[in-house]
Design an enzyme around this catalytic site. Structure first.
Site, PDB file in Angstrom:
ATOM      1  N   LYS A 267      -7.730 -11.105  -5.780  1.00  0.00           N
ATOM      2  CA  LYS A 267      -8.631 -11.448  -4.692  1.00  0.00           C
ATOM      3  C   LYS A 267      -9.935 -10.660  -4.846  1.00  0.00           C
ATOM      4  O   LYS A 267      -9.917  -9.501  -5.261  1.00  0.00           O
ATOM      5  CB  LYS A 267      -7.934 -11.085  -3.369  1.00  0.00           C
TER       6      LYS A 267
ATOM      7  N   LYS B 113       0.809  -1.215   0.000  1.00  0.00           N
ATOM      8  CA  LYS B 113       0.000   0.000   0.000  1.00  0.00           C
ATOM      9  C   LYS B 113       0.845   1.268   0.000  1.00  0.00           C
ATOM     10  O   LYS B 113       0.490   2.253  -0.633  1.00  0.00           O
ATOM     11  CB  LYS B 113      -0.962   0.005   1.194  1.00  0.00           C
TER      12      LYS B 113
ATOM     13  N   LYS C 161     -14.381  -5.298  -3.278  1.00  0.00           N
ATOM     14  CA  LYS C 161     -15.304  -4.304  -3.796  1.00  0.00           C
ATOM     15  C   LYS C 161     -14.555  -3.250  -4.616  1.00  0.00           C
ATOM     16  O   LYS C 161     -14.999  -2.848  -5.684  1.00  0.00           O
ATOM     17  CB  LYS C 161     -16.043  -3.641  -2.627  1.00  0.00           C
TER      18      LYS C 161
END
Ligand code: TRP
Length: 338
Positions: free
Chosen positions: A199, A120, A202
């Site tokens: 994976k 990230k 949303k």
């Protein structure tokens, strides 16, 4: 780590999920379905981790509805407020207090080594400290309830290993307060998205909402990637590498699976038809869940009450732990003798 051993009778279980709104198939297969099963045999705490969501920069306008919608999903799939403590992280202030105190026993090097952090932070020009400290808050979530088992997906095993180390270090320095929490690894394994290469999530838009109606489920499932070697409709397919077949195993009547696999291998049923069967299975599977969600959405006050009551039970438990933690760390200055 003995993640394969089943939890012993009446373990204390804690797990958390970020509020990204209504749950999707990945949340359901990877977490919620197992959580529902755990609650019969164990003391469970299920938390909507809104403070973790802040590290991803969620907008203040969006967050309240996302928390509410996830709560509806929790309840609709069968998490039961009579059995489990269902609550929102920010309703229990001790999470952040304990996280701060755990900073004292957590080397920065350990945090920098976390793969989720590395992934990230790589994409960011300026890295919020919260992203680095994310696993400390996660450890605090678990340790605050002195949970001994934590259902997680594979991607969270590293965070859980760190939580165990934090517990171990804290205990050896300040006294035995925290059990070392062990993972219960999700049986579903890694749930791949409809795109077949990431994976399910949303944010990647590669999943299906569990509350989607039939036409939406069909529309979404139709986009699913199947065996890449199967180009023409009557090419023989390989169910064992096909993500649609994997999803069939989760949602379609097991008695129909041999036929579905055989028709795929023989090239006698095309992927489009195979996906339509899957979409029907998914729609049918979640029919009772949609029904409960409709009832809950019609009584938002009831959902709020459930979360309030959950927070109250969580706070009582948190207060108990923090009393011991503050004392052990020397924060009860009133106990000093004159
Ligand atoms: N980091 C977890 C995830 O993204 C969510 C989480 C926060 C969690 N606190 C937790 C999971 C405590 C298990 C236990 O999936």
């Amino acid at each position: 780590m003995a993640e394969a051993t089943p939890p012993t009778p009446r373990s204390r279980i804690f797990s958390g999920m970020q509020p990204s709104g209504e749950a999707h198939l990945g949340n359901y297969l990877g977490a919620l379905r197992q959580w529902v099963q755990h609650q019969e045999e164990h003391d469970c705490f299920f938390c909507i981790v809104d403070q973790h969501a802040l590290t991803g920069g969620v907008s203040p306008d969006a967050l309240p509805a996302r928390v509410f919608d996830l709560a509806v999903s929790f309840l609709a799939v069968g998490l039961d407020p009579e059995e489990s403590v269902i609550f929102v992280q920010s309703d229990v202030q001790e999470h952040t207090e304990l996280a701060w105190l755990l900073n004292a026993v957590t080397p920065v090097g350990d945090l920098e080594r976390m793969t989720q952090y590395k992934d990230k932070s790589q994409r960011l020009e300026s890295i919020p400290a919260g992203l680095l400290n994310y696993p400390i808050l996660q450890a605090a979530d678990i340790l605050l309830y002195r949970a001994d088992r934590v259902p997680v997906g594979e991607d969270q095993l590293q965070h859980l290993e760190l939580a165990r180390e934090i517990a171990r270090r804290w205990n050896s320095r300040f006294g035995e307060v925290f059990p070392e929490p062990r993972p219960i690894l999700s049986r579903a394994g890694r749930i791949m998205g409809l795109d077949g290469d990431a994976k399910m999530s949303k944010s990647l838009d590669n999943t299906v909402r569990i509350l989607a109606e039939s036409d939406e489920v069909h529309r979404r499932v139709r986009t699913a990637v199947t065996d890449p070697q199967r180009v023409r409709r009557d090419d023989p397919g390989r169910p064992e590498v096909c993500n649609v077949y994997t999803l069939h195993k989760h949602f379609t009547d097991p008695e129909r699976l041999p036929d579905i696999a055989a028709q795929c291998r023989a090239g006698t049923r095309g992927c489009v038809d195979c996906k339509a069967i899957l979409a029907d299975s998914i729609t049918e599977h979640f029919e009772p869940v949609r029904e409960r969600a409709r009832e809950l959405a019609a009584t938002p006050g009831r959902v709020r009450e459930i979360l309030e009551a959950g927070a109250e039970r969580a706070r009582a438990e948190a207060a108990e732990t923090m009393g011991r933690v503050r004392e052990a760390m020397g924060l009860d200055w009133r106990s000093a003798s004159p």
